[in-house]
Design an enzyme around this catalytic site. Structure first.
Site, PDB file in Angstrom:
ATOM      1  N   GLU A 187     -23.382 -13.568   5.299  1.00 29.32           N
ATOM      2  CA  GLU A 187     -22.107 -12.908   5.602  1.00 29.32           C
ATOM      3  C   GLU A 187     -21.885 -12.809   7.106  1.00 29.32           C
ATOM      4  O   GLU A 187     -20.753 -12.945   7.583  1.00 29.32           O
ATOM      5  CB  GLU A 187     -22.079 -11.519   4.951  1.00 29.32           C
ATOM      6  CG  GLU A 187     -21.945 -11.601   3.434  1.00 29.32           C
ATOM      7  CD  GLU A 187     -22.304 -10.309   2.716  1.00 29.32           C
ATOM      8  OE1 GLU A 187     -22.005 -10.204   1.500  1.00 29.32           O
ATOM      9  OE2 GLU A 187     -22.895  -9.411   3.340  1.00 29.32           O
ATOM     10  N   ASP A 215     -26.837  -3.746  -3.230  1.00 27.32           N
ATOM     11  CA  ASP A 215     -26.265  -2.485  -3.728  1.00 27.32           C
ATOM     12  C   ASP A 215     -27.242  -1.329  -3.528  1.00 27.32           C
ATOM     13  O   ASP A 215     -26.845  -0.215  -3.182  1.00 27.32           O
ATOM     14  CB  ASP A 215     -25.927  -2.600  -5.220  1.00 27.32           C
ATOM     15  CG  ASP A 215     -24.844  -3.630  -5.501  1.00 27.32           C
ATOM     16  OD1 ASP A 215     -24.020  -3.874  -4.603  1.00 27.32           O
ATOM     17  OD2 ASP A 215     -24.841  -4.187  -6.609  1.00 27.32           O
TER      18      ASP A 215
END
Length: 481
Positions: free
Chosen positions: A204, A271
């Site tokens: 990312e 997460d």
């Protein structure tokens, strides 16, 4: 760092907005190839549905014991109903989880054999959230943030996190001094501007920087540019087996190595990191301490199969055995000692003021550690030192004495002792061996009866001649007077 802070997680209220989806697993055995085409035949033995996307973040937080409020937009279809029902069954606040007949709930189905995925089927329509949803969030913003301690934006790039929605939430959080934690996606990070922490992984970071970042220098340079350009206070770059790199207030890269553990499945590890960082910030850890805990948490979930979570007990247990958190309170110390005794380990205990830590102290710790497997050191609090040594002591504050003790390799754990003697601590911990200096041998000690009552033993060790805090203080006084 104090692991006891984690017990305050149950008092937290976390707000999670993001892309909610269903993770489905079809499990079975593969023993033959289809006669119709050269593909394996899965003989189905089990079907499982789990909360995915932002739902997995919610699951992680709930498992850690915090309260959660959700914001998002899912379908009125069967899968959307399942998400809402599953959240409600976990006592999650879904009052602001909007359902719309114009939305198709995202479903990811994985075909699995022997804990190995060999096919994933995605059912999704990627589109920006409607203006109706933005209006819903805007109109209810005060109620959405009521009693909230931390905001999490879980962006999976499926459309829920529009720029105007993200900015609305981050700016509101900032006005209320609520920290915001962002798990980003895509190439436009302007929508996260002003966030307290943003957690891109390496891929990312490369995508948003539009550069093939490889070296440590490139990571720091591009990370700093991204952080400063968007006024994000902390950039926490997750790097799989390399752990986490943090660019914080000092604008330099600090690296936090990963915890070594067998990796079974990395699904949902991001997460878990976001969830743990949020709750750790909520209970008062520094951003650096959050990185350490997040690495420990990620190692736990990566050792499990599928979209996994971890419990608070798992996290605390792993933290206190990692060596990262040496300062512990009596409740945690009791938990540790119980576990050590179950494993047949021998616990050694010693105590003192340790004001002006010196070579004599180090010599004593090294001797003490040789008598067992784990060494716990009890250090007198500032108030108890004053009772023992007088109002002019301690020279070094309790906080700094603890830091010095924690930095000594042979010391495994440090507890603070408010009493002038260790009797209360010994009753609770019941260490196998209590080590004292030979200057105590033959003297009356109230703790001796306690140690004998549970079958422990006391050992007296030689002290380094001429080395004591009082002698050092007197010598300094002579030199400078």
């Amino acid at each position: 760092m104090n692991a006891e802070f984690l017990h305050n997680i149950k008092t937290l209220n976390i707000l999670v907005i993001g892309d909610f989806m269903v993770d489905k697993y079809i499990e079975g055995n593969v023993s033959r190839i289809s006669p119709e085409a050269p593909v394996p035949v899965l003989e189905v033995t089990n079907k499982i549905s789990k909360l995915g996307g932002a739902g997995n973040v919610v699951n992680n937080i709930a498992m850690l014991g915090a309260k959660v409020r959700t914001v998002g937009c899912i379908g009125l279809d069967i899968d959307g109903q399942w998400i809402k029902g599953e959240l409600n069954s976990k006592d999650i606040d879904t009052n602001f989880l909007m359902q719309s007949e114009n939305v198709k709930t995202i479903v990811k189905t994985r075909l699995v054999s022997k804990k190995q995925q060999f096919l994933r089927c995605d059912e999704e329509v990627i589109q920006d959230a409607s203006d109706e949803f933005y209006g819903f969030v805007s109109e209810n913003i005060d109620s959405i943030f009521e009693q909230v301690d931390v905001l999490i934006i879980s962006d999976y790039g499926k459309g829920t996190i529009r720029k105007d929605i993200a900015q609305l939430l981050i700016r509101y959080a900032n006005t209320k001094h609520i920290v915001s934690v962002v798990d980003p996606k895509g190439t436009d990070y302007t929508k996260y501007s002003g966030a307290f922490v943003c957690t891109p992984n390496m891929n990312e970071l490369r995508q948003v920087s539009r550069k093939n970042i490889k070296t440590e220098i490139e990571i720091e340079k591009n990370g700093r540019k991204l952080k400063e350009g968007l006024q994000i206070k902390n950039l926490m770059i997750t790097r799989s087996e390399k752990g986490i790199s943090l660019i914080g207030n000092e604008n330099i890269k600090k690296d936090f190595p990963a915890i070594e553990k067998d990796v079974v499945d990395v699904t949902g590890a991001g997460d878990t990191v976001v969830s743990v960082v949020a709750v750790c910030l909520g209970v008062g850890y520094t951003i650096e301490e959050c990185c350490i805990v997040a690495n420990i948490a990620a190692s736990i979930v990566c050792s499990k199969f599928g979209t996994s979570t971890l419990s608070l007990n798992e996290l605390i247990s792993s933290i206190i055995t990692s060596g990262e958190f040496k300062e512990i309170d009596l409740q945690v110390a009791k938990y540790i000692v119980s576990g050590l005794h179950e494993k047949g380990k021998k616990l050694v205990f010693t105590n003192g003021c340790f004001d002006l830590l010196h070579a004599g102290h180090i010599h004593s710790f090294l001797q003490a550690k040789k008598f067992g497997d784990v060494l716990i050191v009890a250090v007198n609090s500032d108030s108890s030192v004053k009772k023992i040594k007088g109002d002019k002591r301690p020279i070094i504050s309790q906080e700094n004495r603890i830091k010095m003790l924690c930095s000594i390799e042979c010391v495994d754990y440090v507890v603070v002792m408010d009493d002038t003697t260790p009797e209360r601590i010994l009753k609770i911990l019941q260490p196998d061996i209590v080590v004292k200096g030979k200057d105590w041998e033959g003297k009356e000690m109230p703790e001796k009866t306690i140690i004998e009552s549970y079958g422990g033993s006391m050992i007296f060790i030689d002290l380094e001649k001429g080395l004591s805090t009082t002698n050092i203080i007197n010598r300094i006084s002579e030199v400078y007077n």
